[in-house]
Write a protein that holds these residues in place. Structure first.
Motif, PDB file in Angstrom:
ATOM      1  N   GLY A 132       0.837  -0.997   0.238  1.00  9.72           N
ATOM      2  CA  GLY A 132      -0.010   0.093  -0.007  1.00  9.72           C
ATOM      3  C   GLY A 132       1.170   1.732   0.119  1.00  9.72           C
ATOM      4  N   ALA A 133       1.955   1.340   0.708  1.00  6.80           N
ATOM      5  CA  ALA A 133       2.686   2.569   0.747  1.00  6.80           C
ATOM      6  C   ALA A 133       3.912   2.424  -0.310  1.00  6.80           C
ATOM      7  N   ILE A 134       4.559   1.580  -0.782  1.00  9.40           N
ATOM      8  CA  ILE A 134       4.728   1.862  -2.064  1.00  9.40           C
ATOM      9  C   ILE A 134       3.773   2.455  -3.235  1.00  9.40           C
ATOM     10  N   ALA A 135       2.663   1.610  -3.682  1.00 11.43           N
ATOM     11  CA  ALA A 135       1.773   1.905  -4.378  1.00 11.43           C
ATOM     12  C   ALA A 135       1.122   3.430  -4.549  1.00 11.43           C
ATOM     13  N   GLY A 136       1.070   3.400  -3.161  1.00  9.82           N
ATOM     14  CA  GLY A 136       0.400   4.856  -3.032  1.00  9.82           C
ATOM     15  C   GLY A 136       1.340   6.186  -2.991  1.00  9.82           C
ATOM     16  N   ALA A 137       2.515   5.758  -2.637  1.00 12.62           N
ATOM     17  CA  ALA A 137       3.257   7.139  -3.260  1.00 12.62           C
ATOM     18  C   ALA A 137       4.278   7.000  -4.961  1.00 12.62           C
ATOM     19  N   PHE A 138       4.218   6.349  -4.789  1.00 10.12           N
ATOM     20  CA  PHE A 138       4.976   5.904  -6.541  1.00 10.12           C
ATOM     21  C   PHE A 138       4.073   6.707  -7.049  1.00 10.12           C
ATOM     22  N   GLY A 139       2.923   5.701  -7.345  1.00 13.64           N
ATOM     23  CA  GLY A 139       1.398   6.496  -8.400  1.00 13.64           C
ATOM     24  C   GLY A 139       1.173   7.786  -8.421  1.00 13.64           C
ATOM     25  N   THR A 141       3.375  15.018  -2.242  1.00  6.74           N
ATOM     26  CA  THR A 141       3.260  13.689  -2.236  1.00  6.74           C
ATOM     27  C   THR A 141       3.893  12.286  -2.087  1.00  6.74           C
ATOM     28  N   PHE A 142       4.819  11.576  -2.413  1.00  6.07           N
ATOM     29  CA  PHE A 142       5.526  10.794  -2.278  1.00  6.07           C
ATOM     30  C   PHE A 142       5.573  10.398  -1.164  1.00  6.07           C
ATOM     31  N   VAL A 143       6.213  11.833   0.178  1.00  3.84           N
ATOM     32  CA  VAL A 143       6.407  11.126   1.315  1.00  3.84           C
ATOM     33  C   VAL A 143       5.086  10.857   2.527  1.00  3.84           C
ATOM     34  N   VAL A 202       3.765   7.238   4.190  1.00  3.45           N
ATOM     35  CA  VAL A 202       3.626   7.345   5.437  1.00  3.45           C
ATOM     36  C   VAL A 202       1.923   7.089   5.650  1.00  3.45           C
ATOM     37  N   MET A 203       1.339   7.556   4.620  1.00  4.82           N
ATOM     38  CA  MET A 203      -0.258   7.156   4.894  1.00  4.82           C
ATOM     39  C   MET A 203      -0.621   5.783   5.115  1.00  4.82           C
ATOM     40  N   GLY A 204       0.018   5.085   3.374  1.00  4.91           N
ATOM     41  CA  GLY A 204      -0.592   3.832   2.604  1.00  4.91           C
ATOM     42  C   GLY A 204       0.311   2.613   4.662  1.00  4.91           C
ATOM     43  N   TYR A 205       1.861   3.505   4.683  1.00  5.95           N
ATOM     44  CA  TYR A 205       2.015   2.526   5.501  1.00  5.95           C
ATOM     45  C   TYR A 205       0.468   2.772   7.025  1.00  5.95           C
ATOM     46  N   ILE A 206       0.659   3.755   7.415  1.00  4.69           N
ATOM     47  CA  ILE A 206      -0.251   3.479   8.666  1.00  4.69           C
ATOM     48  C   ILE A 206      -1.991   2.843   8.057  1.00  4.69           C
TER      49      ILE A 206
END
Length: 158
Positions: free
Chosen positions: A45-52, A69-71, A75-79
């Motif tokens: 989730g963190a990787i997909a959200g940040a990179f996407g 956005t990346f940062v 963090v949002m995806g990991y949470i």
């Protein structure tokens, strides 16, 4: 699989409506991010959200937002993924998934506000106009993403 999930977030973010005086957006990328976090967990989730979403920024007029956005989204995806999968829940508990979205939103809204302050160097009141759009993204993720994540989680092969 992770590259495919990045592409899903990237494409979903293109379904957008501009809001706010400094170019805020309501988009479906947050729905995709939420679903991915619930179904696949915090790392994907963190990787997909940040990179996407950062790639979306880089390919549009919102390029200045890409590092923020990346940062924010990593963090949002990991949470969200961590809360949805905490204690072995595996993203299969709807109440836990709602809490995951709330926890991710508790990070996202102030982080996006702070980023807007840094990017545009405006008075503190100006980014307040983008908060309703950010809240709308979370509401869309709840309304569209929760049923979708539940459906996919039930039928996802292990």
């Amino acid at each position: 699989m992770t590259a495919l999930l990045v592409a899903v977030v990237f494409v979903a973010t293109y379904f957008r409506v501009p809001t706010g005086p400094t170019g805020g957006l309501v988009h479906l990328g947050t729905v995709a991010l939420f679903v991915i976090c619930v179904v696949f967990g915090p790392k994907k989730g963190a990787i997909a959200g940040a990179f996407g979403m950062a790639l979306f920024n880089l390919t549009t007029e919102w390029a200045v937002w890409a590092p923020y956005t990346f940062v924010i989204r990593i963090v949002m995806g990991y949470i969200m993924g961590s809360v949805a999968h905490f204690g072995g829940a595996g993203g299969k508990k709807p109440v836990r998934n709602v809490l995951a979205l709330v926890a991710g939103g508790a990070w996202f809204i102030p982080a996006a506000y702070a980023a807007e302050l840094m990017i545009f160097r405006v008075q503190w009141q100006v980014p307040v106009a983008s908060i309703p759009g950010n809240v709308m993204q979370l509401v869309l993720a709840l309304v569209a993403g929760l049923p979708l994540a539940t459906l996919i989680s039930r039928h996802r092969p292990r």
